[in-house]
Design a protein around this motif. Structure first.
Motif, PDB file in Angstrom:
ATOM      1  N   PHE A 119       9.559  12.339   6.262  1.00 49.13           N
ATOM      2  CA  PHE A 119       9.503  11.310   5.319  1.00 49.13           C
ATOM      3  C   PHE A 119      10.395  10.864   4.556  1.00 49.13           C
ATOM      4  CE2 PHE A 119       9.510   9.880   0.733  1.00 49.13           C
ATOM      5  CZ  PHE A 119       8.781   8.995   0.554  1.00 49.13           C
ATOM      6  N   THR A 120      11.490  11.058   5.128  1.00 49.90           N
ATOM      7  CA  THR A 120      12.264  10.154   4.769  1.00 49.90           C
ATOM      8  C   THR A 120      13.325   9.051   6.402  1.00 49.90           C
ATOM      9  OG1 THR A 120      13.722  11.894   3.633  1.00 49.90           O
ATOM     10  CG2 THR A 120      15.577  10.494   4.525  1.00 49.90           C
ATOM     11  N   GLU A 121      12.347   9.678   7.195  1.00 51.10           N
ATOM     12  CA  GLU A 121      12.679   8.993   7.820  1.00 51.10           C
ATOM     13  C   GLU A 121      11.728   7.575   8.270  1.00 51.10           C
ATOM     14  OE1 GLU A 121      14.486   6.952  11.999  1.00 51.10           O
ATOM     15  OE2 GLU A 121      15.588   7.780  10.069  1.00 51.10           O
ATOM     16  N   ALA A 122      10.363   7.805   7.643  1.00 47.13           N
ATOM     17  CA  ALA A 122       9.708   7.199   8.317  1.00 47.13           C
ATOM     18  C   ALA A 122       9.679   6.434   7.252  1.00 47.13           C
ATOM     19  CB  ALA A 122       8.034   7.699   7.444  1.00 47.13           C
ATOM     20  N   SER A 123       9.651   6.676   5.390  1.00 46.19           N
ATOM     21  CA  SER A 123      10.433   5.730   4.374  1.00 46.19           C
ATOM     22  C   SER A 123      11.323   4.917   4.605  1.00 46.19           C
ATOM     23  CB  SER A 123      10.578   6.212   3.458  1.00 46.19           C
ATOM     24  OG  SER A 123      11.150   7.246   2.987  1.00 46.19           O
ATOM     25  N   ARG A 124      12.827   5.046   5.452  1.00 42.84           N
ATOM     26  CA  ARG A 124      14.262   3.901   5.459  1.00 42.84           C
ATOM     27  C   ARG A 124      13.326   3.378   6.565  1.00 42.84           C
ATOM     28  NH1 ARG A 124      18.040   2.879   9.135  1.00 42.84           N
ATOM     29  NH2 ARG A 124      16.400   4.891  10.572  1.00 42.84           N
ATOM     30  N   ARG A 125      12.858   3.641   7.644  1.00 47.17           N
ATOM     31  CA  ARG A 125      12.092   2.750   8.229  1.00 47.17           C
ATOM     32  C   ARG A 125      11.813   1.467   7.957  1.00 47.17           C
ATOM     33  NH1 ARG A 125      14.296   3.176  13.771  1.00 47.17           N
ATOM     34  NH2 ARG A 125      14.380   5.202  14.517  1.00 47.17           N
TER      35      ARG A 125
ATOM     36  N   THR B 198       0.894  -1.472  -0.066  1.00 44.83           N
ATOM     37  CA  THR B 198       0.129  -0.178   0.009  1.00 44.83           C
ATOM     38  C   THR B 198       0.827   1.314   0.017  1.00 44.83           C
ATOM     39  OG1 THR B 198      -0.220   0.398   2.509  1.00 44.83           O
ATOM     40  CG2 THR B 198      -2.204  -1.258   1.655  1.00 44.83           C
ATOM     41  N   VAL B 199       2.203   1.350   0.404  1.00 44.76           N
ATOM     42  CA  VAL B 199       3.146   2.886   0.654  1.00 44.76           C
ATOM     43  C   VAL B 199       3.981   2.287  -0.611  1.00 44.76           C
ATOM     44  CG1 VAL B 199       2.422   2.600   2.621  1.00 44.76           C
ATOM     45  CG2 VAL B 199       4.094   1.361   2.502  1.00 44.76           C
ATOM     46  N   GLN B 200       4.574   1.188  -1.822  1.00 50.58           N
ATOM     47  CA  GLN B 200       5.231   0.553  -2.294  1.00 50.58           C
ATOM     48  C   GLN B 200       5.385   1.687  -3.156  1.00 50.58           C
ATOM     49  OE1 GLN B 200       7.350  -1.891  -1.911  1.00 50.58           O
ATOM     50  NE2 GLN B 200       8.722  -0.971  -3.203  1.00 50.58           N
ATOM     51  N   ASP B 201       4.725   2.614  -3.419  1.00 50.61           N
ATOM     52  CA  ASP B 201       5.204   3.891  -4.728  1.00 50.61           C
ATOM     53  C   ASP B 201       5.981   4.904  -3.996  1.00 50.61           C
ATOM     54  OD1 ASP B 201       3.795   2.412  -6.639  1.00 50.61           O
ATOM     55  OD2 ASP B 201       1.909   3.884  -6.553  1.00 50.61           O
ATOM     56  N   PHE B 202       5.320   5.024  -2.381  1.00 48.30           N
ATOM     57  CA  PHE B 202       6.067   5.993  -2.316  1.00 48.30           C
ATOM     58  C   PHE B 202       7.908   5.389  -1.439  1.00 48.30           C
ATOM     59  CE2 PHE B 202       2.204   7.577  -1.656  1.00 48.30           C
ATOM     60  CZ  PHE B 202       2.715   8.779  -2.299  1.00 48.30           C
ATOM     61  N   LEU B 203       7.748   4.544  -1.594  1.00 47.13           N
ATOM     62  CA  LEU B 203       9.290   3.645  -1.212  1.00 47.13           C
ATOM     63  C   LEU B 203      10.526   3.710  -2.565  1.00 47.13           C
ATOM     64  CD1 LEU B 203       8.643   0.791   0.800  1.00 47.13           C
ATOM     65  CD2 LEU B 203       8.964   3.260   1.767  1.00 47.13           C
ATOM     66  N   GLU B 204       9.996   4.411  -3.353  1.00 43.03           N
ATOM     67  CA  GLU B 204      10.931   4.189  -5.045  1.00 43.03           C
ATOM     68  C   GLU B 204      11.305   5.298  -5.216  1.00 43.03           C
ATOM     69  OE1 GLU B 204       8.196   1.786  -6.947  1.00 43.03           O
ATOM     70  OE2 GLU B 204       8.659   0.275  -6.188  1.00 43.03           O
TER      71      GLU B 204
END
Length: 427
Positions: free
Chosen positions: A289-295, A264-270
């Motif tokens: 956002f940087t921290e949330a996606s990296r985590r 559901t969040v894959q698009d925001f991890l790329e």
């Protein structure tokens, strides 16, 4: 917070990120032009109160006392003013000894007994390294002794793992007990791999020799703690059974749930940069956002490693953490799209964010399983705990501090639901 000062002194600012798990540290890399001139007072982020230890039974004080006594024994064998032919080696060795001795006389002040054990293992390791360096610098060759001791620890580890039945009174307690034991076993195994690292000429490279001696001492101490935690738990529980199958089944269920939820969040991890229309440079939103996606990415990778290794207790905990991290990322995305986290960063805005993070962390005690919630919330607890000292030491960029705090708040608020989800599957 003396132990954190030890870390600041011995690891340096770059390593702080690894300790706390905060990718946004160290601070002030020049990317945050709008907030790097905001000076944060040391009291901007107040120390937090940790929840009760999630380990189900009391951890015997004798485990830490054994490390302390052994460390003192090792240091006693090294003169305060070591007579070493090489003056440069003598000076560095004396400094290392003083630092190790000072740490032995300092309280750990860790919130959980398992963390206290970790600090004492570190101190025992440092003392053994000093002792090994001194012996090498004065002409003693410990290559054979290091090899033999490593082999002995490895054999003991193999026997421990073979007899490890994951016994507990319930699947939930099995996770809480055996996850830290799995971590200790993994640490011990890593430090007892073949190949001593001991130099052929210890006099010429005494510090490498000391490192080899310290490493095997560390491995021995780690295995002792794994055995001590298991024995302490079993001595306190009269009705236990093997929980390997329930943990394996639960881990498989959580793996499936993670794969679906992460999609559901894959698009925001790329993306290398935050995929938002607005310019987030200098805002808390950029670092949030940087921290949330990296985590999400690092926790998911960690979960896969534990699953592959058959460390199902650790895999279950990290699965719960990853679920909470995904929810924090979703909330981050919604917030930034709704123009949140974009305001000017000030001392007041950081202070308000810190208070919200503290409130969110305090609320986890009301979770369905406070012990499990405490374990799942560990990443946010570590993040917020470290920040006051980072600010005090002058490494804090205000935008990043606020972003870290905002992530800790969102993550902590997601922990109760993640706790309930994991608990339900544990049964």
């Amino acid at each position: 917070m003396t132990s954190r000062r030890d870390l600041l002194a011995t690891l340096g600012t770059v390593s702080l990120a690894g300790f706390a798990g905060c990718s946004a540290l160290p601070f002030g890399d020049g990317q945050d032009e709008k907030s790097d001139d905001v000076a944060l007072p040391a009291a901007t982020v107040e120390p937090i109160s940790w929840p009760e230890s999630p380990f189900p039974v009391a951890v015997p004080s004798t485990l830490a006392e054994t490390h302390r006594d052994r460390a003192r024994e090792l240091l006693t064998a090294v003169p305060v003013d070591p007579a070493v032919p090489n003056s440069a080696v003598a000076e560095e060795l004396q400094s290392d000894r003083e630092r190790a001795a000072d740490r032995l006389e300092t309280d750990t002040q860790e919130p959980w007994p398992t963390q206290e054990l970790s600090r004492w293992r570190d101190r025992r390791h440092a003392a053994a390294t000093v002792r090994g360096t001194y012996r090498a610098a004065t002409g003693e060759d410990d290559a054979e002794a290091v090899t033999e001791r490593r082999r002995a620890v490895r054999d003991e580890l193999s026997a421990f793992v073979s007899a490890h039945e994951y016994r507990a009174s319930s699947p939930l307690e099995a996770v809480l007990v055996h996850a830290p034991i799995e971590e200790l076993v993994s640490d011990c195994r890593r430090r007892t791999r073949p190949g001593s690292g001991y130099p052929a000429d210890p006099v010429a490279d005494p510090f490498q020799a000391g490192d080899a001696v310290g490493l095997v001492e560390f491995a021995d101490a780690t295995l002792a703690d794994a055995r001590g935690l298991r024995d302490a738990y079993l001595a306190d529980r009269s009705n236990t059974s093997a929980q390997w199958v329930p943990l394996s089944d639960t881990s498989e269920q959580l793996q499936i749930a993670l794969a679906h939820t992460r999609s559901t969040v894959q698009d925001f991890l790329e993306h290398d940069e935050p995929p938002f229309d607005a310019d987030l440079d200098g805002t808390a939103g950029r670092w949030l956002f940087t921290e949330a996606s990296r985590r999400v990415e690092t926790m998911a990778e960690e979960h896969d490693v534990y699953r592959d290794d058959g460390d199902y207790a650790r895999a279950i905990l990290v699965a719960g953490r990853t679920l909470a991290a995904i929810e924090a990322l979703r909330t981050t995305i919604d917030g930034i799209n709704g123009d949140a986290y974009r305001d000017e960063v000030t001392v007041e805005s950081v202070t308000r964010t810190a208070e919200r993070a503290r409130e969110a962390l305090a609320a986890i005690d009301a979770s369905e399983s406070p012990e499990l919630a405490a374990q799942l919330c560990r990443p946010a607890l570590d993040t917020v705990e470290l920040l006051p000292e980072v600010i005090e030491e002058g490494y804090a960029d205000a935008g990043r501090v606020q972003g870290e705090l905002a992530w800790a708040e969102l993550y902590a608020r997601a922990v109760p639901a993640a706790t309930a989800f994991v608990s339900e599957r544990l049964g």
